[in-house]
Design a protein around this motif. Sequence first.
Motif, PDB file in Angstrom:
ATOM      1  N   GLU A   6      56.558 105.173  35.877  1.00  0.00           N
ATOM      2  CA  GLU A   6      55.604 104.058  35.819  1.00  0.00           C
ATOM      3  C   GLU A   6      54.480 104.350  34.837  1.00  0.00           C
ATOM      4  OE1 GLU A   6      52.603 101.560  38.714  1.00  0.00           O
ATOM      5  OE2 GLU A   6      54.425 102.420  39.590  1.00  0.00           O
ATOM      6  N   ARG A  10      53.897 102.130  31.478  1.00  0.00           N
ATOM      7  CA  ARG A  10      52.611 101.466  31.227  1.00  0.00           C
ATOM      8  C   ARG A  10      52.033 101.882  29.877  1.00  0.00           C
ATOM      9  NH1 ARG A  10      50.801  98.577  35.440  1.00  0.00           N
ATOM     10  NH2 ARG A  10      51.635  99.062  37.510  1.00  0.00           N
ATOM     11  N   LEU A  25      56.200  94.443  32.111  1.00  0.00           N
ATOM     12  CA  LEU A  25      56.778  95.525  32.915  1.00  0.00           C
ATOM     13  C   LEU A  25      57.457  94.951  34.140  1.00  0.00           C
ATOM     14  CD1 LEU A  25      53.728  97.958  32.884  1.00  0.00           C
ATOM     15  CD2 LEU A  25      55.830  98.194  31.577  1.00  0.00           C
TER      16      LEU A  25
END
Length: 86
Positions: A6, A10, A25
């Motif tokens: 993650e 990002r 995302l």
Amino acid sequence: AGEAQEKEARAIAATCRRHGIAASLDLDGKSMKSRLKQADHLGANFALIVGDEEVSSGTVTIRDLAAGRQESIPRGAVVEALRTRR
């Protein structure tokens, strides 16, 4: 997605946006097939895949949604790769 995935996803999305490349995302835990279908439905040309293997190797998998082809590229080459494939 794991915490490392993650965080990496990002960061990649933020880098793309800074260079004028739209990015979204999908971190909700759906299957990869479902995520790729959603990206295609949204009109995306490419999907960037950031899994455990990509995080550990410093790469990103770029998938051409129209052609169904994918390749692994260095994380630092994402913006250039997307620009040359448009």
